[in-house]
Every structure is written in C-alpha cells, then in structure tokens.
Design a protein around this motif. Sequence first.
Motif, short mmCIF file in Angstrom:
data_model
loop_
_atom_site.label_atom_id
_atom_site.label_comp_id
_atom_site.label_asym_id
_atom_site.label_seq_id
_atom_site.Cartn_x
_atom_site.Cartn_y
_atom_site.Cartn_z
N LEU A 177 27.56 87.60 64.51
CA LEU A 177 26.17 88.13 64.58
C LEU A 177 25.45 87.77 63.47
CD1 LEU A 177 26.60 91.49 65.98
CD2 LEU A 177 25.69 89.56 67.38
N ASN A 178 26.03 87.70 62.33
CA ASN A 178 25.14 87.28 60.86
C ASN A 178 25.00 85.76 60.95
OD1 ASN A 178 25.06 89.89 59.77
ND2 ASN A 178 27.11 89.59 58.85
N ALA A 179 26.01 85.16 61.58
CA ALA A 179 25.68 83.43 61.67
C ALA A 179 24.59 83.29 62.45
CB ALA A 179 27.06 82.91 62.07
N LEU A 180 24.61 83.99 63.88
CA LEU A 180 23.32 83.77 64.60
C LEU A 180 21.90 84.27 64.06
CD1 LEU A 180 24.98 84.97 67.97
CD2 LEU A 180 24.64 82.59 67.32
N GLN A 181 22.28 85.19 63.02
CA GLN A 181 20.93 85.48 62.61
C GLN A 181 20.25 84.51 61.46
OE1 GLN A 181 19.05 89.77 61.16
NE2 GLN A 181 20.84 89.09 60.02
N ARG A 182 21.40 83.95 60.74
CA ARG A 182 21.18 82.86 59.92
C ARG A 182 20.61 81.62 60.46
NH1 ARG A 182 26.06 84.43 57.50
NH2 ARG A 182 27.05 82.58 58.32
N GLU A 183 20.98 81.42 61.66
CA GLU A 183 20.56 80.18 62.51
C GLU A 183 19.07 80.67 63.13
OE1 GLU A 183 23.74 79.25 64.93
OE2 GLU A 183 25.09 79.20 63.36
N LYS A 184 18.56 81.68 62.96
CA LYS A 184 17.54 82.10 63.49
C LYS A 184 17.56 82.26 65.21
CE LYS A 184 14.66 80.46 59.68
NZ LYS A 184 14.85 82.04 58.93
N LEU A 185 18.67 82.26 65.67
CA LEU A 185 18.68 82.73 67.16
C LEU A 185 18.47 84.23 67.41
CD1 LEU A 185 21.78 80.37 67.82
CD2 LEU A 185 19.47 79.87 68.17
N ILE A 186 18.82 85.04 66.45
CA ILE A 186 18.61 86.28 66.61
C ILE A 186 18.01 87.13 65.13
CG2 ILE A 186 20.36 86.57 68.29
CD1 ILE A 186 22.02 87.98 66.19
N ALA A 187 17.52 88.10 65.42
CA ALA A 187 17.09 89.07 64.30
C ALA A 187 17.73 90.38 64.46
CB ALA A 187 15.72 89.31 63.95
N ILE A 188 18.59 90.88 63.11
CA ILE A 188 19.23 92.13 63.31
C ILE A 188 18.24 93.19 62.74
CG2 ILE A 188 21.29 93.58 62.98
CD1 ILE A 188 23.08 90.81 62.91
N SER A 189 17.64 93.98 63.32
CA SER A 189 16.89 94.99 62.71
C SER A 189 17.45 96.18 62.19
CB SER A 189 15.67 95.66 63.84
OG SER A 189 14.99 94.57 64.42
N GLN A 190 18.37 96.57 63.02
CA GLN A 190 19.41 97.73 62.65
C GLN A 190 20.60 97.50 63.54
OE1 GLN A 190 17.60 101.75 64.23
NE2 GLN A 190 15.86 100.34 64.57
N VAL A 191 21.63 98.30 63.20
CA VAL A 191 22.89 98.38 63.98
C VAL A 191 22.80 98.15 65.45
CG1 VAL A 191 25.11 99.20 64.27
CG2 VAL A 191 24.31 99.35 62.04
N THR A 192 21.86 98.88 66.06
CA THR A 192 21.75 99.25 67.49
C THR A 192 20.57 98.35 67.95
OG1 THR A 192 20.74 101.09 67.12
CG2 THR A 192 22.79 101.43 67.33
N GLN A 193 19.89 97.69 67.29
CA GLN A 193 19.03 96.77 67.77
C GLN A 193 18.80 95.38 67.16
OE1 GLN A 193 14.66 98.77 67.70
NE2 GLN A 193 13.94 97.25 66.76
N ILE A 194 18.65 94.44 68.26
CA ILE A 194 18.62 93.18 68.04
C ILE A 194 17.43 92.41 68.68
CG2 ILE A 194 20.00 91.11 68.43
CD1 ILE A 194 22.53 92.45 68.03
N THR A 195 16.79 91.68 67.89
CA THR A 195 15.78 90.94 68.95
C THR A 195 16.44 89.35 69.09
OG1 THR A 195 13.95 92.02 67.54
CG2 THR A 195 13.36 89.85 68.48
N LEU A 196 16.05 88.85 70.34
CA LEU A 196 16.47 87.69 70.59
C LEU A 196 15.34 86.54 70.41
CD1 LEU A 196 18.34 88.40 73.99
CD2 LEU A 196 18.96 88.60 71.59
#
Length: 209
Positions: A177-196
């Motif tokens: 998940l952290n890798a996908l966030q670094r690649e700007k595919l997702i943003a992790i706002s909090q543990v239970t909330q992810i923006t695609l």
Amino acid sequence: MIDPDHMARLAQYSHRLAVSPGKTFIQEGEAASDFFIVTSGHAKLFSLMPDGRRQIMGFAQAGDFLGLASGATYAFSAEALGSLSLCRFSRSGLALLRREFPDLENRLMEEASRELVQAQKSMMLLGRKTARERLASFLLEQHQRSPTREIVIHLPMSRTGIADYLGLTIETVSRTLNALQREKLIAISQVTQITLLNLPALEVLARGG
C-alpha cells in the motif's frame, strides 16, 4: 445488491437481527436452514483451515445476501465487523417470497451466483496474482461495490483482515500500500480511508499489466 425499494417489504417476511461486533452469526458446517440480507454494517466471511487458521473468503455489506447458495450446510462462517443489522429468512419461506415478489426470482438467482463467483475470484487471487495485483484487485473491488462509485473508499476491515483475505502477511499489505501511494496510484488518508488517484493504472495492474 438488492433494490432498496424492496428492502422494507422484504423485512416484513423476515426476523430482524442486531449482531454485536465480533459475533459469528453463520457457522460453517451447520445446517443451512436460513439465509440473510445485510441491512446495515459489514461482515467478514471465512472458512477454517485444517490447522485451525481462518481463511477470509470475502466481505459483505448492506444489500448483500448470505447463505443463499449454500447446500445442506453452510460452506463458510460469517462474523460482524462492527455493529451489524440483518434480516433472516427461513429456507422454508423461500417459496412464499417468490410468490409475493415474482420480480425477485431473477435477483435471487443472481445473488446465489454472486456468492459462487466471489468464491472463484478469491481462489484466483490466492493462486495466480502477485501482491501488487492482489491489492489493486481488492481496492477496485471495494470501489465497484460502493453504491456511488466514489474514488474515496472506506475500509471497515483491519489490515490483518485484508492480509488474510489476500493470502499475504500484514507486513506485505502495508509495504505494498505504501508503494502504491509513493507511485501516486492511491492516497492513504487514514487506516480505514484510501483515495484511488489513478483508476486506469490500478485496473491495468489488477489485470497483471
């Protein structure tokens, strides 16, 4: 998911249940005398492996049927994730439902098929996909099941639950998940909330591209 317009009418033919967080309301191997519709909240579906570990088979949300595709016994257990409300129908009353709601006949068949398709998808996730492909598939599945298809998805399950469902370790889930966030595919706002952030790229990844 069942049409919300039918939910109130169907409730008249059912027993309403409030299930407390963490409580199991379907037990694998028990006689499948009832089926359920989730009216609010979420549940996790799991099966016990021979060594006693749980294999999570999927997650249910409001509008989902549970146990409709079962044979003589339930093929999985179901546990409430947080507070959960259900309508419980007896199998003996299924014929009555079909008479009262003839337009639901196809819907019931679709829901029974959906249970089987979900089990097949779970097996494919565990058998052929990489960790990145599994996480992308999971996030897209949650997005597609959202009634409004929002790009911000809310996950009622823990990271451990996601890991068990995908056949990964919790460390691998967090790292991916952290890798996908670094690649700007997702943003992790909090543990239970992810923006695609990039749906097309996630779809390519989920397909193995």
